[in-house]
Motif scaffolding. Structure first.
Motif, PDB file in Angstrom:
ATOM      1  N   PHE A  68       0.836  -1.206   0.000  1.00  0.00           N
ATOM      2  CA  PHE A  68       0.000   0.000   0.000  1.00  0.00           C
ATOM      3  C   PHE A  68       0.867   1.251   0.000  1.00  0.00           C
ATOM      4  O   PHE A  68       0.608   2.197  -0.766  1.00  0.00           O
ATOM      5  CB  PHE A  68      -0.921  -0.009   1.224  1.00  0.00           C
ATOM      6  N   TYR A  69       1.907   1.273   0.835  1.00  0.00           N
ATOM      7  CA  TYR A  69       2.806   2.431   0.872  1.00  0.00           C
ATOM      8  C   TYR A  69       3.585   2.576  -0.441  1.00  0.00           C
ATOM      9  O   TYR A  69       3.860   3.690  -0.898  1.00  0.00           O
ATOM     10  CB  TYR A  69       3.773   2.314   2.044  1.00  0.00           C
ATOM     11  N   PHE A  70       3.909   1.429  -1.048  1.00  0.00           N
ATOM     12  CA  PHE A  70       4.621   1.457  -2.331  1.00  0.00           C
ATOM     13  C   PHE A  70       3.759   2.106  -3.408  1.00  0.00           C
ATOM     14  O   PHE A  70       4.212   2.967  -4.167  1.00  0.00           O
ATOM     15  CB  PHE A  70       5.002   0.032  -2.730  1.00  0.00           C
ATOM     16  N   ILE A  71       2.491   1.706  -3.494  1.00  0.00           N
ATOM     17  CA  ILE A  71       1.571   2.293  -4.476  1.00  0.00           C
ATOM     18  C   ILE A  71       1.317   3.765  -4.145  1.00  0.00           C
ATOM     19  O   ILE A  71       1.229   4.613  -5.048  1.00  0.00           O
ATOM     20  CB  ILE A  71       0.239   1.517  -4.502  1.00  0.00           C
ATOM     21  N   LYS A  72       1.212   4.094  -2.882  1.00  0.00           N
ATOM     22  CA  LYS A  72       1.006   5.483  -2.472  1.00  0.00           C
ATOM     23  C   LYS A  72       2.188   6.349  -2.898  1.00  0.00           C
ATOM     24  O   LYS A  72       2.009   7.468  -3.404  1.00  0.00           O
ATOM     25  CB  LYS A  72       0.810   5.550  -0.961  1.00  0.00           C
ATOM     26  N   ASN A  73       3.402   5.829  -2.724  1.00  0.00           N
ATOM     27  CA  ASN A  73       4.587   6.575  -3.154  1.00  0.00           C
ATOM     28  C   ASN A  73       4.606   6.757  -4.666  1.00  0.00           C
ATOM     29  O   ASN A  73       4.976   7.827  -5.169  1.00  0.00           O
ATOM     30  CB  ASN A  73       5.857   5.849  -2.705  1.00  0.00           C
ATOM     31  N   ASN A  76       2.508   9.526  -5.696  1.00  0.00           N
ATOM     32  CA  ASN A  76       3.116  10.829  -5.394  1.00  0.00           C
ATOM     33  C   ASN A  76       4.380  11.089  -6.205  1.00  0.00           C
ATOM     34  O   ASN A  76       5.097  12.074  -5.944  1.00  0.00           O
ATOM     35  CB  ASN A  76       3.450  10.915  -3.904  1.00  0.00           C
ATOM     36  N   GLY A  77       4.665  10.181  -7.160  1.00  0.00           N
ATOM     37  CA  GLY A  77       5.865  10.360  -7.981  1.00  0.00           C
ATOM     38  C   GLY A  77       7.143   9.964  -7.276  1.00  0.00           C
ATOM     39  O   GLY A  77       8.227  10.439  -7.633  1.00  0.00           O
ATOM     40  N   GLU A  78       7.052   9.066  -6.298  1.00  0.00           N
ATOM     41  CA  GLU A  78       8.218   8.612  -5.554  1.00  0.00           C
ATOM     42  C   GLU A  78       8.295   7.085  -5.615  1.00  0.00           C
ATOM     43  O   GLU A  78       7.311   6.409  -5.906  1.00  0.00           O
ATOM     44  CB  GLU A  78       8.145   9.064  -4.094  1.00  0.00           C
ATOM     45  N   MET A  79       9.480   6.551  -5.334  1.00  0.00           N
ATOM     46  CA  MET A  79       9.674   5.105  -5.333  1.00  0.00           C
ATOM     47  C   MET A  79      10.340   4.613  -4.060  1.00  0.00           C
ATOM     48  O   MET A  79      10.904   3.521  -4.026  1.00  0.00           O
ATOM     49  CB  MET A  79      10.508   4.674  -6.554  1.00  0.00           C
ATOM     50  N   GLY A  80      10.298   5.409  -3.021  1.00  0.00           N
ATOM     51  CA  GLY A  80      10.918   5.000  -1.774  1.00  0.00           C
ATOM     52  C   GLY A  80      12.386   5.374  -1.718  1.00  0.00           C
ATOM     53  O   GLY A  80      12.914   6.086  -2.579  1.00  0.00           O
ATOM     54  N   LYS A  81      13.056   4.872  -0.687  1.00  0.00           N
ATOM     55  CA  LYS A  81      14.458   5.192  -0.446  1.00  0.00           C
ATOM     56  C   LYS A  81      15.298   3.932  -0.487  1.00  0.00           C
ATOM     57  O   LYS A  81      14.906   2.888   0.051  1.00  0.00           O
ATOM     58  CB  LYS A  81      14.624   5.880   0.910  1.00  0.00           C
ATOM     59  N   SER A  82      16.436   4.021  -1.153  1.00  0.00           N
ATOM     60  CA  SER A  82      17.320   2.879  -1.281  1.00  0.00           C
ATOM     61  C   SER A  82      17.978   2.549   0.054  1.00  0.00           C
ATOM     62  O   SER A  82      18.491   3.435   0.745  1.00  0.00           O
ATOM     63  CB  SER A  82      18.400   3.164  -2.333  1.00  0.00           C
ATOM     64  N   ILE A  83      17.966   1.269   0.404  1.00  0.00           N
ATOM     65  CA  ILE A  83      18.634   0.829   1.617  1.00  0.00           C
ATOM     66  C   ILE A  83      20.145   0.856   1.453  1.00  0.00           C
ATOM     67  O   ILE A  83      20.881   1.190   2.378  1.00  0.00           O
ATOM     68  CB  ILE A  83      18.166  -0.595   1.981  1.00  0.00           C
ATOM     69  N   LEU A  84      20.615   0.531   0.263  1.00  0.00           N
ATOM     70  CA  LEU A  84      22.050   0.433   0.013  1.00  0.00           C
ATOM     71  C   LEU A  84      22.685   1.795  -0.232  1.00  0.00           C
ATOM     72  O   LEU A  84      23.736   2.119   0.327  1.00  0.00           O
ATOM     73  CB  LEU A  84      22.303  -0.489  -1.189  1.00  0.00           C
ATOM     74  N   TYR A  85      22.036   2.628  -1.074  1.00  0.00           N
ATOM     75  CA  TYR A  85      22.627   3.902  -1.476  1.00  0.00           C
ATOM     76  C   TYR A  85      22.199   5.074  -0.589  1.00  0.00           C
ATOM     77  O   TYR A  85      22.735   6.172  -0.725  1.00  0.00           O
ATOM     78  CB  TYR A  85      22.262   4.202  -2.933  1.00  0.00           C
ATOM     79  N   LYS A  86      21.202   4.851   0.252  1.00  0.00           N
ATOM     80  CA  LYS A  86      20.737   5.862   1.219  1.00  0.00           C
ATOM     81  C   LYS A  86      20.185   7.114   0.541  1.00  0.00           C
ATOM     82  O   LYS A  86      20.250   8.202   1.115  1.00  0.00           O
ATOM     83  CB  LYS A  86      21.873   6.254   2.169  1.00  0.00           C
ATOM     84  N   ILE A  87      19.665   7.001  -0.664  1.00  0.00           N
ATOM     85  CA  ILE A  87      19.043   8.124  -1.358  1.00  0.00           C
ATOM     86  C   ILE A  87      17.730   7.652  -1.961  1.00  0.00           C
ATOM     87  O   ILE A  87      17.456   6.447  -2.017  1.00  0.00           O
ATOM     88  CB  ILE A  87      19.958   8.712  -2.470  1.00  0.00           C
ATOM     89  N   ASP A  88      16.917   8.612  -2.429  1.00  0.00           N
ATOM     90  CA  ASP A  88      15.653   8.256  -3.059  1.00  0.00           C
ATOM     91  C   ASP A  88      15.902   7.452  -4.333  1.00  0.00           C
ATOM     92  O   ASP A  88      16.876   7.699  -5.059  1.00  0.00           O
ATOM     93  CB  ASP A  88      14.847   9.508  -3.378  1.00  0.00           C
TER      94      ASP A  88
END
Length: 312
Positions: A68-73, A76-88
């Motif tokens: 649900f949060y993934f679809i919500k992001n 909003n034009g977002e894809m979450g934050k990378s765990i490895l690279y620490k950026i969006d």
């Protein structure tokens, strides 16, 4: 213009496809063995530290809530934050998209440059030695995996001859072109074998068509008949075949980018899978899915424009 009515309705048909891909990708990524939190902190991490990382990235939530949060992001034009690279994820993908687009476009151009002459030679010499040679080469070419072709090209042009770089992408336009030659040629050699077989069959059929017969009856030389009437009519099914194989082409670039250390989305995807970086895997998969859908849509438009008889 009624032939182009599908342009208004086709995008709506793509929405269920994109939704299905997002669900499948989301579930499959989380079925990969391993723990992203442990990949970040290492094998000696304490349970409290692992729980903190899982809570920070929402990995402790139920799967349906994470989706649900993934679809919500995405909305909003977002894809979450990378765990490895620490950026969006979206800015991260944008930094890797240029090499992949350049590789795909260059590979398609090279494959067409290779397939059209080979198909023409075979079609104009049906049953003779040139036709048999083209058919044998295209048949063997289908069996060669891209990573093997890439390694052979590296050995030949980089190790033995020393004329092309082994890996990387470069900074200037000249360096980028030089670094793209071997990866693009690797993909093109694999793709052109499929296109050659299809285009050869289409050309042979077009040579027997009423259009070609009528052109010959008007006294046109065989060469003009072939290039003015046969080749254009034969390209329509090849365009559709190329669009169908765009998914295979994207998959091929993932392997080739890893072989040549090309800093594109394919290499990013491979590293994210091994690192269990869920957000990056989902983001790259969604970009690849949208690109595949878009290419097929554009292929339909080109097909309708090239052949007035086609109705979609």
């Amino acid at each position: 213009m009624h032939r182009y009515k599908f342009v208004l309705t086709r995008p709506l048909q793509f929405l269920p496809v994109i939704f299905g891909i997002s669900v499948i990708t989301f579930v499959l990524v989380r079925l990969i063995p391993g723990d992203p939190a442990r990949n970040i902190l290492g094998t000696r991490a304490t349970p409290a530290a692992l729980a903190s990382i899982r809570a920070q990235y929402g990995l402790d939530q139920p799967m349906w809530l994470q989706y649900f949060y993934f679809i919500k992001n995405l909305g909003n034009g977002e894809m979450g934050k990378s765990i490895l690279y620490k950026i969006d994820v979206l800015p991260l993908i944008s930094t890797r998209i240029e090499p992949t687009i350049a590789l795909v476009v260059t590979s398609v151009i090279l494959s067409i440059v290779i397939a059209v002459p080979m198909s023409a030679i075979a079609a104009r010499n049906v049953g003779r030695a040139p036709d048999h040679i083209v058919r044998v080469v295209s048949t063997f070419g289908i069996g060669f995996p891209p990573f093997w072709l890439g390694l052979m090209l590296i050995i030949l042009f980089s190790v033995q001859l020393g004329v092309l770089p082994v890996s990387g992408y470069g900074t200037s336009i000249g360096e980028k072109i030089a670094h793209l030659i071997l990866p693009a040629l690797t993909v093109a050699l694999s793709l052109s074998t499929v296109l050659t077989r299809s285009l050869r069959a289409a050309m042979i059929e077009s040579l027997k068509s009423d259009v070609a017969t009528a052109a010959r009856a008007r006294g046109m030389p065989e060469g003009i008949v072939f290039w003015r009437h046969v080749v254009p009519n034969s390209l329509v099914p090849t365009i559709n075949l190329l669009a169908v194989n765009i998914g295979w082409l994207i998959g091929g670039t993932v392997v080739v980018e890893s072989v040549f250390a090309l800093p594109g989305m394919g290499q990013l995807l491979v590293r994210a899978i091994f690192s269990r970086d869920y957000m990056v895997v989902q983001g790259v998969a969604m970009v690849f899915a949208c690109a595949t859908v878009l290419v097929n849509f554009l292929a339909d438009i080109v097909t309708v424009a090239a052949d007035p008889r086609v109705r979609l």
